[in-house]
Design a protein around this motif. Structure first.
Motif, PDB file in Angstrom:
ATOM      1  N   GLU A   5       1.294  10.717 -17.401  1.00  0.00           N
ATOM      2  CA  GLU A   5       1.394  10.590 -15.943  1.00  0.00           C
ATOM      3  C   GLU A   5       0.942   9.209 -15.478  1.00  0.00           C
ATOM      4  O   GLU A   5       1.523   8.633 -14.548  1.00  0.00           O
ATOM      5  CB  GLU A   5       0.562  11.676 -15.270  1.00  0.00           C
ATOM      6  N   ILE A   6      -0.102   8.680 -16.118  1.00  0.00           N
ATOM      7  CA  ILE A   6      -0.567   7.326 -15.782  1.00  0.00           C
ATOM      8  C   ILE A   6       0.528   6.306 -16.084  1.00  0.00           C
ATOM      9  O   ILE A   6       0.809   5.413 -15.274  1.00  0.00           O
ATOM     10  CB  ILE A   6      -1.869   6.995 -16.551  1.00  0.00           C
ATOM     11  N   LEU A   7       1.174   6.435 -17.248  1.00  0.00           N
ATOM     12  CA  LEU A   7       2.251   5.509 -17.600  1.00  0.00           C
ATOM     13  C   LEU A   7       3.421   5.631 -16.621  1.00  0.00           C
ATOM     14  O   LEU A   7       4.027   4.619 -16.243  1.00  0.00           O
ATOM     15  CB  LEU A   7       2.714   5.770 -19.035  1.00  0.00           C
ATOM     16  N   ASP A   8       3.738   6.859 -16.209  1.00  0.00           N
ATOM     17  CA  ASP A   8       4.793   7.054 -15.208  1.00  0.00           C
ATOM     18  C   ASP A   8       4.451   6.319 -13.909  1.00  0.00           C
ATOM     19  O   ASP A   8       5.314   5.664 -13.299  1.00  0.00           O
ATOM     20  CB  ASP A   8       4.976   8.546 -14.906  1.00  0.00           C
ATOM     21  N   SER A   9       3.200   6.422 -13.499  1.00  0.00           N
ATOM     22  CA  SER A   9       2.771   5.761 -12.254  1.00  0.00           C
ATOM     23  C   SER A   9       2.865   4.246 -12.377  1.00  0.00           C
ATOM     24  O   SER A   9       3.340   3.559 -11.453  1.00  0.00           O
ATOM     25  CB  SER A   9       1.337   6.177 -11.902  1.00  0.00           C
ATOM     26  N   ILE A  10       2.422   3.714 -13.509  1.00  0.00           N
ATOM     27  CA  ILE A  10       2.472   2.258 -13.706  1.00  0.00           C
ATOM     28  C   ILE A  10       3.924   1.787 -13.760  1.00  0.00           C
ATOM     29  O   ILE A  10       4.269   0.728 -13.216  1.00  0.00           O
ATOM     30  CB  ILE A  10       1.719   1.860 -14.993  1.00  0.00           C
ATOM     31  N   PHE A  11       4.781   2.569 -14.389  1.00  0.00           N
ATOM     32  CA  PHE A  11       6.199   2.221 -14.469  1.00  0.00           C
ATOM     33  C   PHE A  11       6.798   2.056 -13.071  1.00  0.00           C
ATOM     34  O   PHE A  11       7.520   1.096 -12.793  1.00  0.00           O
ATOM     35  CB  PHE A  11       6.951   3.293 -15.255  1.00  0.00           C
ATOM     36  N   GLU A  12       6.465   2.987 -12.183  1.00  0.00           N
ATOM     37  CA  GLU A  12       6.980   2.920 -10.813  1.00  0.00           C
ATOM     38  C   GLU A  12       6.334   1.767 -10.040  1.00  0.00           C
ATOM     39  O   GLU A  12       7.004   1.056  -9.290  1.00  0.00           O
ATOM     40  CB  GLU A  12       6.720   4.244 -10.091  1.00  0.00           C
ATOM     41  N   MET A  13       5.034   1.563 -10.234  1.00  0.00           N
ATOM     42  CA  MET A  13       4.317   0.503  -9.530  1.00  0.00           C
ATOM     43  C   MET A  13       4.853  -0.890  -9.882  1.00  0.00           C
ATOM     44  O   MET A  13       4.805  -1.816  -9.067  1.00  0.00           O
ATOM     45  CB  MET A  13       2.823   0.554  -9.867  1.00  0.00           C
ATOM     46  N   THR A  14       5.328  -1.049 -11.106  1.00  0.00           N
ATOM     47  CA  THR A  14       5.724  -2.372 -11.601  1.00  0.00           C
ATOM     48  C   THR A  14       7.235  -2.579 -11.614  1.00  0.00           C
ATOM     49  O   THR A  14       7.719  -3.576 -12.144  1.00  0.00           O
ATOM     50  CB  THR A  14       5.171  -2.599 -13.035  1.00  0.00           C
ATOM     51  N   LYS A  15       7.972  -1.640 -11.028  1.00  0.00           N
ATOM     52  CA  LYS A  15       9.435  -1.703 -11.075  1.00  0.00           C
ATOM     53  C   LYS A  15       9.961  -3.013 -10.480  1.00  0.00           C
ATOM     54  O   LYS A  15      10.877  -3.636 -11.031  1.00  0.00           O
ATOM     55  CB  LYS A  15      10.023  -0.506 -10.317  1.00  0.00           C
ATOM     56  N   SER A  16       9.368  -3.467  -9.379  1.00  0.00           N
ATOM     57  CA  SER A  16       9.857  -4.694  -8.729  1.00  0.00           C
ATOM     58  C   SER A  16       9.561  -5.943  -9.560  1.00  0.00           C
ATOM     59  O   SER A  16      10.152  -7.008  -9.332  1.00  0.00           O
ATOM     60  CB  SER A  16       9.219  -4.838  -7.342  1.00  0.00           C
TER      61      SER A  16
END
Length: 395
Positions: free
Chosen positions: A380-391
């Motif tokens: 879940e943490i990796l999922d959150s970071i993936f979304e946070m860093t998409k831009s």
């Protein structure tokens, strides 16, 4: 009384290392910041007050009375002494920095470091050491190795050192279960700490201050200069200077690593080399995730900052002041840009997004080698970071 280590704005400026952990979970010296505070406050357990997406793994434990401590501040005897005098409802500050607060369950549950008007202020007049940027970790590492060395070895006797080694100086502490054979250990420049179940292989040259944490190994013929910490369950070889490996990572082969911080579960391929000095000797700039631009470090020597789960292929080269995000995979010839975003896969010919269906099995295989598993909270943490860093991934 509960001890809770809270994140302030440093959590933003310590990325990419803080993407995957609260600030107090960062290792500097021999111990993590959390471990330092637990020893100084004689508290066997503490918890975190951190970002919401990290809180399922790093759960805050709130008691009827609580001591909140800034997780980016490194403890000292004078600071700890002052903190112990705090009364319920008091907050300790230095300038605009909130150091600590003693509070009720309700106050702790609703605490925000930038909204403390309900507390009675108390000022700390002494000096504090604080990590604000990733490069502070290696810059302050020598002093922290020495401080932790005193904390961990006071009143204790080192295990015997095999006579096959060449020992220079008497500032060495070896924990039980460590194996050191035919190495040169020079502690005249600072203490050398060798943790439990570690191994330093023959031909290694080590100069203090140096820390080898539990379960780690130094391979044959390694050359390690002062100001270096090898976190737990890591393997290192080649040449290393003034660098911190947080733990569970490998730089097992030849190649140079200097003035750098490497996260957990990383791997530097054989003959990976890092530049830590510009050809014109100019001060180094490093990417700031919070400001979205390169900022001045004020340092002449600065290598790489590498987030957790990242890897480099064999013969990789990195320029001075390169920031590498979480879960990246760099390979091929030539120097990449000074910023490699999280979940980037590729090299100087170009990057693509490292997809979940590919990086999760790779991470799971990495953890399995040390008999660890990727938990649902980690995913879940990796999922959150993936979304946070998409831009950041504008390939």
């Amino acid at each position: 009384m509960g001890i809770i280590l809270f994140d302030d704005n440093s959590w933003q400026t310590l990325k990419p290392l803080s993407f995957t952990r609260p600030v107090a979970n960062i290792r500097i010296g021999i111990l993590t910041i959390q471990e330092k505070w637990e020893l100084h406050l004689s508290s066997p357990t503490s918890s975190y007050l951190t970002q919401e997406y990290l809180s399922k793994k790093y759960v805050p434990v709130v008691e009827e009375e609580n001591l909140l401590v800034n997780g980016s501040i490194l403890p000292s005897a004078s600071l700890v002494s002052t903190i112990k005098t705090l009364e319920l409802g008091q907050i300790l500050t230095k300038g605009n920095i909130v150091i600590a607060a003693k509070c009720t369950k309700s106050q702790a549950s609703n605490f925000k470091f930038d909204q403390t008007h309900e507390f009675q202020p108390k000022t700390f007049d002494g000096e504090i050491s604080k990590i604000t940027h990733p490069w502070d970790i290696f810059a302050l590492n020598s002093q922290e190795i020495q401080a932790d060395f005193q904390l961990l070895t006071k009143g204790r006797t080192s295990a015997a050192i095999c006579p096959s080694n060449k020992v220079i100086g008497n500032n060495i502490f070896v924990e039980e279960g460590a194996t050191i054979t035919c190495a040169t250990l020079n502690s005249t420049t600072g203490p050398i700490y060798v943790g439990k179940s570690t191994e330093i292989m023959e031909g290694s040259l080590i100069r203090g201050p140096f820390a080898l944490c539990d379960g780690s190994s130094v391979k044959m013929g390694a050359k390690i200069y002062g100001g270096t910490t090898i976190g737990p369950h890591s393997k290192v070889g080649g040449e290393i200077s003034e660098s911190v490996i947080l733990g569970y990572s490998n730089k097992a082969h030849d190649g140079y690593l200097g003035n750098s911080v490497i996260g957990e579960w990383c791997n530097l391929g054989a003959n990976t080399n890092i530049s830590n000095l510009k050809n014109n000797f100019a001060l180094v700039k490093v990417w700031s995730y919070s400001q979205k631009r390169f900022i001045q470090t004020g340092l002449q020597f600065c290598g790489i900052i590498m987030g957790d789960y990242s890897k480099s292929g064999i013969n990789s080269m990195f320029s001075t002041g390169t920031s590498i995000g979480v879960c990246t995979n760099f390979f091929g010839s030539g120097f990449p840009r000074n910023i490699i975003p999280s979940f980037a896969w590729g090299g100087t010919q170009g990057f693509i997004t490292y997809k979940k269906c590919n990086f999760l099995p790779a991470i799971s295989a990495t953890l399995a080698r040390r008999k660890r598993e990727l938990t649902d909270e980690d995913k879940e943490i990796l999922d959150s970071i993936f979304e946070m860093t998409k831009s950041d991934r504008s390939f």
